[in-house]
Design a protein around this motif. Structure first.
Motif, PDB file in Angstrom:
ATOM      1  N   SER A   1      95.689  42.407 144.558  1.00 23.80           N
ATOM      2  CA  SER A   1      96.118  43.246 143.435  1.00 23.80           C
ATOM      3  C   SER A   1      97.493  43.516 143.387  1.00 23.80           C
ATOM      4  O   SER A   1      98.095  43.583 144.541  1.00 23.80           O
ATOM      5  CB  SER A   1      95.241  44.440 143.261  1.00 23.80           C
ATOM      6  N   TYR A   2      98.194  43.719 142.227  1.00 25.79           N
ATOM      7  CA  TYR A   2      99.479  44.171 142.181  1.00 25.79           C
ATOM      8  C   TYR A   2      99.643  45.048 140.960  1.00 25.79           C
ATOM      9  O   TYR A   2      99.043  44.863 139.835  1.00 25.79           O
ATOM     10  CB  TYR A   2     100.336  43.177 141.932  1.00 25.79           C
ATOM     11  N   ASP A   3     100.007  46.455 141.242  1.00 18.73           N
ATOM     12  CA  ASP A   3     100.281  47.525 140.313  1.00 18.73           C
ATOM     13  C   ASP A   3     101.527  47.734 139.741  1.00 18.73           C
ATOM     14  O   ASP A   3     101.755  48.850 139.305  1.00 18.73           O
ATOM     15  CB  ASP A   3      99.387  48.660 140.832  1.00 18.73           C
ATOM     16  N   GLY A   4     102.673  47.005 140.197  1.00 23.71           N
ATOM     17  CA  GLY A   4     103.805  47.330 139.732  1.00 23.71           C
ATOM     18  C   GLY A   4     104.708  47.662 140.897  1.00 23.71           C
ATOM     19  O   GLY A   4     105.690  47.961 140.673  1.00 23.71           O
ATOM     20  N   ASN A   5     103.913  48.524 142.190  1.00 25.26           N
ATOM     21  CA  ASN A   5     104.519  49.209 143.186  1.00 25.26           C
ATOM     22  C   ASN A   5     104.267  48.568 144.346  1.00 25.26           C
ATOM     23  O   ASN A   5     104.851  48.821 145.528  1.00 25.26           O
ATOM     24  CB  ASN A   5     104.100  50.891 142.892  1.00 25.26           C
ATOM     25  N   MET A   6     102.973  48.124 144.289  1.00 21.30           N
ATOM     26  CA  MET A   6     102.432  47.670 145.538  1.00 21.30           C
ATOM     27  C   MET A   6     101.689  46.589 145.464  1.00 21.30           C
ATOM     28  O   MET A   6     100.691  46.488 144.595  1.00 21.30           O
ATOM     29  CB  MET A   6     101.387  48.718 146.146  1.00 21.30           C
ATOM     30  N   VAL A   7     101.724  45.709 146.547  1.00 22.66           N
ATOM     31  CA  VAL A   7     100.650  44.553 146.696  1.00 22.66           C
ATOM     32  C   VAL A   7      99.712  44.777 147.649  1.00 22.66           C
ATOM     33  O   VAL A   7      99.994  45.501 148.719  1.00 22.66           O
ATOM     34  CB  VAL A   7     101.583  43.416 147.209  1.00 22.66           C
ATOM     35  N   THR A   8      98.334  44.806 147.396  1.00 25.19           N
ATOM     36  CA  THR A   8      97.363  44.953 148.236  1.00 25.19           C
ATOM     37  C   THR A   8      96.320  43.901 148.318  1.00 25.19           C
ATOM     38  O   THR A   8      96.273  42.960 147.353  1.00 25.19           O
ATOM     39  CB  THR A   8      96.598  46.088 147.847  1.00 25.19           C
ATOM     40  N   ALA A   9      96.000  43.177 149.381  1.00 25.47           N
ATOM     41  CA  ALA A   9      95.312  42.178 149.990  1.00 25.47           C
ATOM     42  C   ALA A   9      94.026  42.436 150.640  1.00 25.47           C
ATOM     43  O   ALA A   9      94.058  43.643 151.510  1.00 25.47           O
ATOM     44  CB  ALA A   9      96.181  40.941 150.691  1.00 25.47           C
ATOM     45  N   GLN A  10      93.294  41.858 150.697  1.00 28.90           N
ATOM     46  CA  GLN A  10      91.778  42.129 151.390  1.00 28.90           C
ATOM     47  C   GLN A  10      91.139  40.814 151.641  1.00 28.90           C
ATOM     48  O   GLN A  10      90.869  39.999 150.809  1.00 28.90           O
ATOM     49  CB  GLN A  10      90.911  42.869 150.401  1.00 28.90           C
ATOM     50  N   VAL A  11      90.585  40.695 152.639  1.00 29.26           N
ATOM     51  CA  VAL A  11      89.584  39.672 153.117  1.00 29.26           C
ATOM     52  C   VAL A  11      88.530  40.198 153.814  1.00 29.26           C
ATOM     53  O   VAL A  11      88.526  41.019 154.684  1.00 29.26           O
ATOM     54  CB  VAL A  11      90.410  38.660 154.242  1.00 29.26           C
ATOM     55  N   ASP A  12      87.326  40.002 153.195  1.00 28.57           N
ATOM     56  CA  ASP A  12      86.251  40.906 153.673  1.00 28.57           C
ATOM     57  C   ASP A  12      86.536  42.598 153.636  1.00 28.57           C
ATOM     58  O   ASP A  12      87.125  43.045 152.811  1.00 28.57           O
ATOM     59  CB  ASP A  12      85.535  40.380 154.814  1.00 28.57           C
TER      60      ASP A  12
END
Length: 380
Positions: free
Chosen positions: A299-310
């Motif tokens: 996900s990207y909210d314009g300030n931070m990229v967040t990644a998740q695997v399980d």
């Protein structure tokens, strides 16, 4: 000193001024004060809803349509898929109404008629839907979230009193049907090069298979985006790095990309965004477990990229709009990086899912190795 202006240049300037004055006049006459929709500046394929619960969320027009503020909806045009937003704007779609292309050497001597054209839409029993008559066929369309179709105004003018805002997918490929298609309700076209097949309600990719979503070609993906999918990789492939989803073009990496590296056993997340003159990118890597379904979210909210695997997460700061690419979204392969394995429940949201850890609550079960059975995926 007296400046000399060639007569030809002066004539061209007069023509331009004449065209501008005509367009300004028509735009002033063709407003639609009852319309709940507004155009997205710079992208005629997109519109947004003026409603409290929408918070200016942007929505795509259906395939082969552009937003028309005068009709308060998306209207059919001749194959805009391969045109850039700038080219589409030059075709005449602007806030206030859609006009045909204006020839540069044509004098405009009088205002164009502002008479409303006959309605080419008809209501459905479910007012969330309507039909549009195109090439002798009635095609079903869905009103934007929070609106209902009004036959008298020939548009989705009415607010839905029962609407509760939720972040819903704009694109959802669940591989559950006979055809591989979008199941999110926007009827977004999904192309298949013929090498992707449904097996036990999952998409099987052999390293040469590619799904293409042309809707996102040259499209501003904005600053609110979530991508969620599951995958089960097989050994093999000609490239160590294999693309799950990307909008890469030529030798460029995607400005939105999820891939895996079979040697390091990592999922690779990439987003490139532009705030100033030059774009900046973020790359995150998270290890994955072999011989198991992996639940993956970025996900990207314009300030931070967040990644998740399980259950494992990573993030990094980034600002700006996601950089556009000429390609649409490519699933399973991009610039030679072909994926070998299964993909299931691919969803793209133009919003942020609260609590990224529970975007998809399906667990990643180890299960039966699909390479051994060819069919039994043992998905939860």
């Amino acid at each position: 000193m007296i400046s000399y202006i060639p007569f030809k240049l002066t004539l061209n300037m007069l023509r331009i001024l004449s065209i501008i004055s005509c367009v300004t006049y028509i735009a002033a006459q063709q407003g639609n004060p009852g319309c709940l929709l507004t155009a997205v500046e710079g992208n005629p394929r997109m519109f947004q809803v003026r409603a409290p619960f929408q918070s200016n969320r942007q929505f795509p027009c259906p395939e082969n349509t552009l937003f028309d503020a005068n009709q308060c909806g998306c209207g059919w045009v001749e194959n805009p898929v391969n045109r850039s937003p700038g080219e589409l704007q030059n075709m005449g779609t602007i806030e206030g109404g859609r006009f045909g292309p204006i020839e540069p050497n044509t004098f405009v001597t009088e205002p164009v008629s502002t008479t409303r054209p006959p309605c080419t839409l008809r209501a459905r029993p479910d007012r969330h839907l309507y039909e549009e008559f195109i090439h002798d066929v009635w095609i079903s369309r869905r009103c934007p979230m929070g609106t209902l179709f009004n036959q008298a105004s020939c548009a989705c003018h009415d607010l839905d009193p029962n609407q509760v805002y939720t972040c819903q997918p704009e694109l959802w490929i669940n591989f559950n049907g006979r055809e591989i298609e979008d199941s999110a309700g926007y009827r977004i076209s999904v192309g298949n090069n013929g090498n992707v097949v449904n097996v036990s309600n999952a998409g099987r990719f052999d390293g040469t298979g590619t799904l293409t979503v042309w809707q996102y070609a040259n499209q501003d993906l904005g600053t609110q985006l979530t991508v969620n999918l599951r995958f089960y990789e097989f050994p093999g492939g000609v490239s160590d790095e294999q693309v799950l989803i990307s909008n890469c073009y030529g030798r460029q990496l995607g400005s939105l990309e999820i891939a895996l590296n079979q040697q390091t056993k990592e999922v690779i997340f990439r987003i490139e965004a532009r705030l100033g003159k030059f774009p900046e990118g973020v790359e995150l890597r998270i290890p994955y477990q072999e011989k198991a379904w992996k639940n993956v979210t970025m996900s990207y909210d314009g300030n931070m990229v967040t990644a998740q695997v399980d259950g494992e997460m990573a993030n990094a700061p980034l600002k700006g709009h996601i950089t556009t690419r000429y390609n649409g979204l490519l699933i399973g392969s991009c610039n030679g990086r072909g994926y070998v394995g299964y993909i299931d429940d691919l969803r793209l949201f133009r919003c942020i899912i609260e609590g990224i850890g529970v975007v998809n609550t399906l667990p990643a079960n180890a299960g039966v190795d699909p390479m051994a059975t060819g069919i039994n995926l043992n998905r939860p």
